[in-house]
Design a protein around this motif. Sequence first.
Motif, PDB file in Angstrom:
ATOM      1  N   LEU A   4     -18.956  66.513  35.133  1.00 49.34           N
ATOM      2  CA  LEU A   4     -17.980  66.761  36.187  1.00 49.34           C
ATOM      3  C   LEU A   4     -17.140  65.492  36.331  1.00 49.34           C
ATOM      4  O   LEU A   4     -17.570  64.504  36.925  1.00 49.34           O
ATOM      5  N   VAL A   5     -15.941  65.528  35.760  1.00 44.46           N
ATOM      6  CA  VAL A   5     -15.104  64.332  35.683  1.00 44.46           C
ATOM      7  C   VAL A   5     -13.730  64.626  36.270  1.00 44.46           C
ATOM      8  O   VAL A   5     -13.074  65.595  35.885  1.00 44.46           O
ATOM      9  N   MET A   6     -13.302  63.782  37.193  1.00 43.69           N
ATOM     10  CA  MET A   6     -11.948  63.856  37.732  1.00 43.69           C
ATOM     11  C   MET A   6     -11.092  62.830  36.998  1.00 43.69           C
ATOM     12  O   MET A   6     -11.468  61.657  36.905  1.00 43.69           O
ATOM     13  N   LYS A   7      -9.934  63.263  36.491  1.00 46.87           N
ATOM     14  CA  LYS A   7      -9.083  62.396  35.686  1.00 46.87           C
ATOM     15  C   LYS A   7      -7.730  62.199  36.383  1.00 46.87           C
ATOM     16  O   LYS A   7      -7.100  63.161  36.814  1.00 46.87           O
ATOM     17  N   TYR A   8      -7.318  60.934  36.454  1.00 52.08           N
ATOM     18  CA  TYR A   8      -6.070  60.591  37.121  1.00 52.08           C
ATOM     19  C   TYR A   8      -5.229  59.686  36.220  1.00 52.08           C
ATOM     20  O   TYR A   8      -5.768  58.828  35.519  1.00 52.08           O
ATOM     21  N   ASP A   9      -3.922  59.881  36.261  1.00 49.68           N
ATOM     22  CA  ASP A   9      -2.991  58.945  35.638  1.00 49.68           C
ATOM     23  C   ASP A   9      -2.656  57.867  36.665  1.00 49.68           C
ATOM     24  O   ASP A   9      -2.073  58.163  37.716  1.00 49.68           O
ATOM     25  N   TRP A  10      -3.050  56.651  36.352  1.00 51.15           N
ATOM     26  CA  TRP A  10      -2.864  55.533  37.280  1.00 51.15           C
ATOM     27  C   TRP A  10      -2.049  54.429  36.624  1.00 51.15           C
ATOM     28  O   TRP A  10      -1.858  54.422  35.400  1.00 51.15           O
TER      29      TRP A  10
END
Length: 292
Positions: free
Chosen positions: A208-214
């Motif tokens: 369960l992975v949340m991915k964000y462009d930062w």
Amino acid sequence: MIRVYENEDITKHYVEFRPRFQECVVERVLKFCNEYREFANKHELMVDVACGSGQATSAFQNNFKHIVGIDISPNQIKEARLANEHDNIKYEVGTAENIPLEESSVDLLVSATACHRFDLGKFFTEAKRVMKPDGCMALFSYNAPTIIPKNVKVSARRQELSDRTSSLLLKFHEIVTDKQSNFYLDGKYENIYKAVPAENKQWITEDLVMKYDWNLEQLIGFLRSNASYQEYMKMMKEEHKDASEEEVKKWDRAVLLRDFVKREWEMEEVKDEDVMMEAHFHVFLVLANNLK
């Protein structure tokens, strides 16, 4: 309960830089709920305990008729109300050990990145009081994220920098985080899972992975949104009252992390907002139904 994230400075960092929980977490929580009870098209009432400025609260907006976020900090509740765009969500001051809701009224109780600071015995007693007999509970959090450079094209070099940057961020996170939180977070809530007095429960630690462009500015803001970081900086400045600005930089973890990224990623002449990356948050959950 350990009281943190309350002063105005930290709450402003929190609302701006803490990641909002994504649909993958909502789906996993509701999947568990639907295994043990029959919901109508829209569930009735959810409460988010220690909601902060609503990073998890708002994620469930489409799934409940009514949602209440509670937090011990009036400043957090102020920020949550200012950011709230949903008529079915309201925010109130309250604590994990004294939830301002009626007995047997809650379909789902959630707490995100917070229950490791609760008095768990008192919290579980209060959760059982406010939850419906077949109600569900979801406790979830994450550790420091995995950081992946986007401006580095050679895959082997990108992986090397990802490993080194992520390890440094984790080290800094562990240094400034209080001992109780580290105890629970390092074990991915295993001890909380064991302590939950429930007939049905699950402990989820993988996939369960949340991915964000930062960018780099967001990464530094995330580190500074940690209340333990703020306490660490306050302590260091009190111990070194006569330190110059340059001396402070030697133990300011946010400055050290920024300098490392700029230097090792070979982007010293690039603005922070243009140093792009992916931030992957690995979420772990404790799900429970029918508290005893």
